[in-house]
Design a protein around this motif. Structure first.
Motif, PDB file in Angstrom:
ATOM      1  N   UNK A  64       3.462   7.207  -9.254  1.00 60.85           N
ATOM      2  CA  UNK A  64       3.056   5.853  -9.616  1.00 60.85           C
ATOM      3  C   UNK A  64       3.740   4.839  -8.718  1.00 60.85           C
ATOM      4  N   UNK A  65       3.027   3.827  -8.373  1.00 57.87           N
ATOM      5  CA  UNK A  65       3.591   2.764  -7.549  1.00 57.87           C
ATOM      6  C   UNK A  65       3.361   1.439  -8.238  1.00 57.87           C
TER       7      UNK A  65
ATOM      8  N   UNK B  14       8.411   6.282  -8.827  1.00 56.43           N
ATOM      9  CA  UNK B  14       8.230   5.857  -7.451  1.00 56.43           C
ATOM     10  C   UNK B  14       9.554   5.914  -6.708  1.00 56.43           C
TER      11      UNK B  14
ATOM     12  N   UNK C 137       0.847  -1.208   0.000  1.00 57.38           N
ATOM     13  CA  UNK C 137       0.000   0.000   0.000  1.00 57.38           C
ATOM     14  C   UNK C 137       0.876   1.249   0.000  1.00 57.38           C
ATOM     15  N   UNK C 138       1.781   1.285  -0.971  1.00 57.73           N
ATOM     16  CA  UNK C 138       2.739   2.388  -0.994  1.00 57.73           C
ATOM     17  C   UNK C 138       2.088   3.732  -1.320  1.00 57.73           C
ATOM     18  N   UNK C 139       1.055   3.704  -2.144  1.00 64.81           N
ATOM     19  CA  UNK C 139       0.466   4.991  -2.532  1.00 64.81           C
ATOM     20  C   UNK C 139      -0.113   5.731  -1.323  1.00 64.81           C
ATOM     21  N   UNK C 140      -0.987   5.102  -0.530  1.00 68.86           N
ATOM     22  CA  UNK C 140      -1.453   5.813   0.661  1.00 68.86           C
ATOM     23  C   UNK C 140      -0.336   6.107   1.647  1.00 68.86           C
TER      24      UNK C 140
ATOM     25  N   UNK D  21      -2.146  12.032  -4.779  1.00 69.99           N
ATOM     26  CA  UNK D  21      -0.944  11.233  -4.911  1.00 69.99           C
ATOM     27  C   UNK D  21      -0.741  10.876  -6.366  1.00 69.99           C
TER      28      UNK D  21
ATOM     29  N   UNK E 136       2.713   7.004   0.862  1.00 72.97           N
ATOM     30  CA  UNK E 136       3.323   8.246   0.392  1.00 72.97           C
ATOM     31  C   UNK E 136       2.421   9.447   0.676  1.00 72.97           C
ATOM     32  N   UNK E 137       1.122   9.269   0.465  1.00 72.57           N
ATOM     33  CA  UNK E 137       0.197  10.387   0.679  1.00 72.57           C
ATOM     34  C   UNK E 137       0.195  10.813   2.148  1.00 72.57           C
ATOM     35  N   UNK E 138       0.108   9.844   3.037  1.00 77.40           N
ATOM     36  CA  UNK E 138       0.106  10.200   4.465  1.00 77.40           C
ATOM     37  C   UNK E 138       1.446  10.795   4.894  1.00 77.40           C
TER      38      UNK E 138
ATOM     39  N   UNK F 155       3.241  12.621   3.108  1.00 73.29           N
ATOM     40  CA  UNK F 155       3.196  14.014   2.682  1.00 73.29           C
ATOM     41  C   UNK F 155       2.393  14.833   3.690  1.00 73.29           C
TER      42      UNK F 155
END
Lengths: 241, 409
Positions: free
Chosen positions: B382-383, A218, A144-147, B379, A149-151, A153
């Motif tokens: 890309x992942x 990424x 769950x890398x996308x969330x 976001x 990264x968002x958190x 930030x």
């Protein structure tokens, strides 16, 4: 990418013009400007938005909570203060600017207003993240890398806002308030460290695998995140516990 | 004991399988697996991200050869996910991009999309033209003003109206570009309503819009001349700093706009004015006199008023402006390279009166109380999947799965 955010160009230009105006005007002229702005509803700014944030537990902090009967504020300094905090938050979240809240200075004509909006924003992020079950799941789960990264930030923005408030408003806080800020700082640091550890672990796993992972955006994004954090550690504005 | 547990587990497994088989998606008889994949892997993510370009491209491709049954089922799927119908998505996406002057980058719509789009444009043209013709500013005499500050809301109305007419004119041009060549659509396959859409005279609609704009432009010139004269009088006779700020601003902006406009008309050989107040022989000299006198009387207030009102205008755009992507929080990707796209925002047509978001029951003004509360969730990085290899080739296809963080509290 920050240029795509609505408000980035706009608040930046607004500050450029209005700060210069303040430097050129006489006291009487500034009073007239203030008068013009107060008369217009569209320039009203509301504070104490953090009241809406969910409270996980009863909080006794009085930070960012005004003693005025209502939340409506009017005048030039509130207009510029809002622009300052919004613009600074965009800089801190989406660029590598070393001092995103540079225009918030003790002695500045809108310093008190900036501090109030800054603290209110910090408190909102802090309380919201404290009560956010998604954040907890993201920290604990693998992948769950996308969330992640968002958190990360979000935490970066909150930490930068908090750091600015602590440094520039230091003489104004009571010992109790200063302690509250320190506690928030520690909590935010802990979350950021956990998120970064997760990113580092993911990167290590990617490198260890016998496939070429060339999702360059990424890897670059993680690298940017990590290098920003390393800068803070070197500067002594962050620590690893 | 072990046997009993095993039996219970086995029974549970069979029951689950049975229920699963019973509820298998035979209901998706009209839509194929590939179509469903496109919907869930491309269309819906683009919709949730607020990426208008990707949304139009993926939805257009998806609906290209769909039958009526398939379209109906698609709409059901979209509705279940909280999204509008396919027709609404297509029209809104295309018109959003057209309003940003990005029509040249759009691919020609397919048959289904063509009819939907032309209908949407036709309705917009008629609606905007009618509203403009009935606007208070378009009647005579021009609305009354008592103070210099009263001109501001009027000119704001004019600006909003003109912007709306301008973007509508772009839509008309686009409709004309779609219909100026014979369309490869068999009229036998169309119903009466669809034939009516194709028979629309978009040229006449555009001419109507252009005529309204011409009338509006002359009225604005008349209003600005009146304001310029009133401003010079204030600068000559009043010490009130507040009024002098407004007067200086009017001299600065009206003077420049009027002189530029008159010079442009002369250079382009534009037809003469139709409004009586603008037919004076020495109009240009009169305006010049006002501007020279006004600048001299205002002094450094010209610069200060410029900084004030331009600064406040930028602030209003930052506070209340809405972009075409990211549910209003973002400008289009073209903003990275195009100055026009960087500037383009949707603004409220009436000056908003903000509310306390702590008091509001649901809806507050502006809806975004603080942009920093929300933008962190954008976001764009890309992942990739942990166990998947990627190639450098641009032709490699991968389904991007993105998590949209919509929760704030």
């Amino acid at each position: 990418m920050a240029i795509r955010i609505v408000g980035y160009l706009e608040y930046g230009k607004a500050l450029e013009q209005l700060d210069r105006l303040v430097s050129l005007c006489t006291r009487e002229e500034l009073a007239a400007v203030d008068d013009i702005i107060r008369d217009r509803d569209e320039y009203a700014v509301f504070t104490n938005i953090s009241q809406r944030a969910p409270h996980k537990q009863v909080t006794t902090d009085t930070l960012a909570q005004s003693d005025k009967p209502d939340n409506e504020r009017r005048g030039l300094s509130w207009v510029t203060a809002l622009a300052c905090v919004e613009f600074g938050a965009m800089l801190s979240g989406f660029t590598n600017h070393p001092n995103p809240f540079i225009s918030i200075r003790p002695g500045g004509y809108d310093f008190g207003e900036c501090l109030e909006i800054l603290l209110d924003g910090t408190r909102t992020h802090y309380l919201a993240m404290q009560a956010d079950p998604t954040l907890k799941r993201v920290v604990r789960s693998a992948g769950r890398m996308k969330p992640t990264l968002a958190y990360s930030r979000r935490v970066s923005v909150a930490r930068k806002m908090l750091q600015t408030a602590m440094e520039r408003g230091a003489p104004l806080y009571s010992p109790g308030e200063a302690k509250h800020l320190k506690d928030w700082q520690k909590d935010l640091d802990d979350v950021q460290i956990a998120l970064l550890a997760k990113i580092q672990s993911y990167l290590a796993e990617q490198r260890a695998q016998d496939v070429r992972t060339v999702d360059s955006k990424f890897v670059q994004a993680c690298g940017l995140q990590l290098s920003a954090e390393r800068r803070e550690l070197r500067a002594g504005t962050a620590e690893v516990t | 004991m072990l046997y009993r547990i095993f039996s219970t587990q086995t029974l549970a497994l069979f029951v689950t399988l049975g229920i699963g088989v019973f509820l298998s998606p035979s209901a998706h008889a009209a839509l194929g697996n590939r179509q469903l994949q496109t919907l869930h892997g491309q269309v819906l993510p683009a919709y949730y991200r607020g990426n208008t370009f990707d949304l139009l491209k993926s939805m257009s491709s998806l609906t290209k050869r769909m039958s009526t049954d398939q379209l109906a089922e698609l709409d059901d799927e979209l509705s279940a996910k909280g999204a509008p119908s396919a027709a609404e998505i297509l029209v809104n996406a295309r018109m959003t991009l057209l309003r940003q002057n990005l029509g040249r980058s759009l691919s020609k719509p397919n048959r289904n999309e063509m009819l939907i789009t032309l209908d949407g444009i036709r309705r917009e043209l008629e609606s905007v033209a009618t509203a403009a013709e009935q606007h208070a500013f378009m009647s005579d005499p021009l609305p009354a003003r008592t103070t210099l500050e009263d001109y501001e809301p009027l000119l704001w109305d004019v600006h909003v109206l003109d912007q709306r007419l301008q973007t509508t004119s772009v839509l008309a041009d686009y409709a004309l570009s779609l219909t100026d060549r014979p369309l490869k659509i068999s009229t036998r396959s169309l119903d009466d309503e669809q034939r009516e859409i194709l028979d629309t005279d978009f040229g006449a609609l555009k001419a109507r819009i252009d005529e309204i704009r011409r009338d509006l432009a002359e009225r604005e010139i008349e209003l600005r001349i009146q304001r310029l004269a009133a401003s010079v009088s204030i600068l000559r006779n009043s010490d009130n700093i507040r009024n002098r700020f407004f007067a200086s601003r009017a001299v600065d902006i009206d003077g420049a706009l009027l002189i530029n406009e008159l010079e442009r008309r002369e250079k382009n050989g534009a037809p003469g004015f139709r409004r009586a107040a603008l037919k004076e022989e020495d109009l240009v000299e009169e305006i010049d006199r006002f501007v020279v006198d006004g600048r001299e009387l205002a002094g450094d207030m010209i610069t200060k008023s410029r900084l004030l009102f331009e600064g406040l205008h930028w602030w209003l755009r930052g506070r209340y402006g809405s972009g075409p992507d990211g549910f209003g929080l973002l400008k289009s990707p073209q903003a990275l390279t195009s100055a026009e796209a960087r500037f383009a925002l949707y603004m409220p047509t009436e000056m908003p009166k903000p509310t306390d978001s702590c008091d509001s029951q649901g809806y507050s003004v502006p809806e975004i109380d603080r942009r920093h509360h929300y933008i962190w969730a954008w976001e764009y990085r890309q992942v990739g999947s942990a166990n998947r290899s990627f190639s450098n080739s641009e032709s490699s296809s991968r389904i991007s799965q993105e998590t949209t963080l919509s929760r704030f509290y």
